[in-house]
Design an enzyme around this catalytic site. Structure first.
Site, PDB file in Angstrom:
ATOM      1  CD1 TRP A 420     -14.244 -36.419  -1.034  1.00  0.00           C
ATOM      2  CD2 TRP A 420     -15.999 -37.149  -1.067  1.00  0.00           C
ATOM      3  NE1 TRP A 420     -14.441 -37.484  -2.582  1.00  0.00           N
ATOM      4  CE2 TRP A 420     -15.371 -37.632  -3.250  1.00  0.00           C
ATOM      5  CE3 TRP A 420     -17.707 -37.744  -1.467  1.00  0.00           C
ATOM      6  CZ2 TRP A 420     -16.540 -37.511  -3.551  1.00  0.00           C
ATOM      7  CZ3 TRP A 420     -18.895 -38.318  -2.975  1.00  0.00           C
ATOM      8  CH2 TRP A 420     -18.199 -37.974  -3.921  1.00  0.00           C
ATOM      9  CG  HIS A 421     -20.515 -38.163   0.902  1.00  0.00           C
ATOM     10  ND1 HIS A 421     -19.267 -38.384   0.781  1.00  0.00           N
ATOM     11  CD2 HIS A 421     -21.504 -37.613  -0.286  1.00  0.00           C
ATOM     12  CE1 HIS A 421     -19.627 -39.294   0.353  1.00  0.00           C
ATOM     13  NE2 HIS A 421     -20.958 -39.494  -0.755  1.00  0.00           N
ATOM     14  N   GLY A 422     -19.149 -33.531   2.508  1.00  0.00           N
ATOM     15  CA  GLY A 422     -19.494 -31.910   2.517  1.00  0.00           C
ATOM     16  C   GLY A 422     -18.854 -31.451   4.190  1.00  0.00           C
TER      17      GLY A 422
END
Length: 632
Positions: A420-422
């Site tokens: 989700w972060h990257g």
């Protein structure tokens, strides 16, 4: 006269135009001028609920336009689509049709997120798997240019819309919660089940509320929608708390985060090989404080701004570096995301009750992606073998079943939280390390003091042997880290033997906090290496940065130079130490000085604000730094 008119028109054009180089930030004077105007209008019709909500909805759209330009159309689509999905759900009498509407809504929302956030990632995987040479092109921008008949959109690359992860997740939670509210009986209501929002302006306001729009927290509809129907109220104490949170957030962002980033951390991460192992390690610990001060600073400002308008946002941080283990850390850090992942991923996967097809598919799928990106299949093969072994243990070892199922679902949740972060494998590694930290702690907590010493002693010996025979910096780094843990385990065994009571408990707790902070800081190595990068080159550059930092930290140190370098970077070290000491202050003490500030006489509060702003302004850099979580 004509010149004055031209200047006025240029001013208005600049005022309402989107400037990609200077998005609207909480740290800009322009934002506070904008917010002052918003508050002035709220004072006019603060108790006219419908008019107030409509006004704030359009203000939020303007704010997003000033932050992201024409991506406003994407936010508009998400608002309209999920609003209609919510209205449709009560008319679906059968569970099959409700499930279809929810699934379609989730697919559309996640497809948008994947297109903008993971296009380069998916293209890299396909090219590595099949030897193709696909190039990313923004097809939505191409379609937009054909519609408007101009080159308004760039088609050569895909830019990530600010805040897309936050408002997409918020939209998904809304549709799922409406489905839960429709599907349950009066005697068995789901705690997050809600009725659909009928008024489009109310729903649009909920999904686009500007203080938390671009970097959270992720707000549940059940927590926020009821506030839309209440008249405006801002008491004297609430006003004081709001001002405190705004000043607190600005101080975190400008005094701690930006100072550490601009003056040291960014330089080291940009080219680790130019700096010594001591400087790389200092930058890594500095970044741990930087990212916390940046993100929690944004949340504090958002909380204060929302409170001044009569709205309350959920708590998103609770002194995360006071955590005694990785699991507790994620109950204190980015709480709204952790709860979202728990309620919409971990529990649907089976939680600690049972495993599902998704439990195994997720961990194998991510291992497959990592192997495809690396061009080596040993990762997938190892995870496949391990998964088969765990599945067999779950099937035949009933006493271990609950723990193993819970461990798989936790690891899945953290791996997807990393993604989700990257869109790079550095974020997969970061998420996997956090998941592994949780599992190791669960095992560690179940061991007695003597067994802990034995286990960590064997691990230390193993890293010592690897360090001796292979002389790799990574083995050297892990060897010294396990030496420190071994020392703590040995002291813990001695204290356990002599049974010293409260003193032992306090020392043990402080040691656990320190070890958890070191572990979380180490995982930040992979988090920071994957941040602030062009998606087209994220995977290669992120891995290179992480590897270079490990080589520097784990390489040979010239200890005679360490005091000189510490003195050279004394301001950075001082800011870090002061920031961490403030962070580790007792919660009761922090609560008392917040209350003291909120209730101080207004004249004294004005003087305190002026002094705080003066000090904060001394740390402002020439080029204001965007908030780190804008890129997520």
């Amino acid at each position: 006269m004509a010149g004055l008119r031209e200047v006025s028109l240029r001013f208005l054009r600049d005022l309402f135009a989107f400037d990609q180089a200077h998005p609207l930030l909480f740290t800009q004077f322009y934002f506070w001028a904008f917010f002052a105007i918003v508050l002035a209008f709220l004072c006019v019709f603060k108790n006219k609920v419908l008019l107030r909500n409509a006004f704030l909805f359009f203000v939020s759209l303007f704010f997003y336009y000033k932050t992201s330009g024409l991506f406003l159309m994407l936010l508009g689509f998400v608002i309209v689509y999920n609003y209609l999905a919510g209205l449709l759900l009560p008319h679906c009498k059968r569970a099959f049709w409700r499930g279809t509407v929810v699934a379609l809504s989730v697919v559309v929302d996640l497809s948008l997120l994947c297109y903008y956030k993971y296009a380069y990632f998916i293209t890299d995987v396909l090219n590595n798997l099949f030897g193709t040479s696909f190039v990313v092109k923004d097809w939505i921008a191409t379609w937009g240019n054909s519609v408007v008949g101009s080159g308004a959109f760039s088609v050569d690359s895909i830019f990530l819309p600010v805040g897309i992860s936050f408002f997409i997740f918020q939209a998904i939670s809304y549709v799922v919660d409406v489905s839960r509210g429709v599907s349950v009986t009066e005697t068995s209501k789901h705690k997050y089940g809600i009725k659909p929002v009928r008024n489009f302006l109310d729903f649009g306001f909920y999904l686009s509320f500007f203080p938390q729009l671009v970097a959270g927290p992720i707000v549940r509809a059940k927590e926020f929608i009821p506030q839309l129907r209440k008249p405006f109220f801002l008491g004297r104490t609430q006003f004081g708390f709001a001002v405190f949170w705004i000043l607190n957030g600005l101080a975190k962002k400008l005094v701690l985060s930006d100072y550490l980033a601009v003056n040291f951390c960014d330089r080291v991460f940009e080219n680790p090989l130019l700096y010594t192992g001591f400087e790389n390690l200092t930058a890594l610990f500095g970044y741990s404080l930087q990212v916390y001060a940046d993100f929690s600073g944004y949340t504090d400002i958002a909380t204060g701004v929302a409170m001044l308008m009569g709205f309350y946002l959920p708590k998103n941080f609770n002194s995360p570096y006071k955590a005694k283990n990785a699991g507790e850390f994620w109950k204190r850090w980015h709480i709204s995301l952790s709860k979202w992942l728990q309620d919409y991923l971990y529990i649907p996967l089976g939680g600690n009750r049972n495993g599902t097809f998704g439990s195994y598919a997720i961990i194998l799928g991510i291992a497959f992606l990592a192997s495809a990106l690396a061009g080596s299949w040993w990762v997938f093969g190892s995870v496949l073998v391990l998964t088969v072994i765990v599945a067999c243990l779950i099937a035949f070892k009933k006493s271990w079943r609950k723990e193993l199922i819970s461990d798989i679902n936790r690891m899945d949740t953290m791996l997807l939280g990393g993604l989700w972060h990257g869109a790079s494998w550095n974020f997969m590694i970061w998420g996997g390390l956090n998941g592994l930290g949780m599992l190791i702690y669960r095992f560690w907590a179940s061991c007695n003091a003597y067994f802990k010493v034995l286990v960590i002693g064997l691990i230390t010996a193993a890293f010592g042997a690897l360090k001796y025979f292979f002389e790799a910096p990574v083995f050297n780094m892990f060897f010294w880290w396990t030496v420190i843990i071994s020392f703590g385990a040995l002291v813990g065994m001695i204290f356990h033997k002599v049974r010293k009571g409260k003193a032992v408990s306090w020392i043990s707790g402080a040691w656990s906090v320190l070890m958890t902070f070191i572990f979380i800081t180490f995982t930040r190595l992979f988090f920071r290496s994957g941040s602030n990068l062009d998606p087209a080159e994220a995977n290669e550059k992120a891995w290179s940065t992480a590897k270079n930092m490990v080589n520097q930290i784990g390489g040979q140190w010239d200890w005679s130079l360490v005091p000189q370098m510490a003195w050279q970077h004394r301001s950075i070290i001082l800011v870090f130490v002061v920031g961490m000491l403030i962070h580790w202050l007792p919660d009761n003490f922090k609560r008392r000085y917040r209350i003291w500030f909120a209730k101080m006489p207004l004249a004294l509060m004005v003087l305190a604000c002026m002094a705080a702003i003066f000090i904060i302004c001394q740390f402002i850099t020439a080029d204001l730094q965007s908030f780190i979580y804008f890129q997520f």
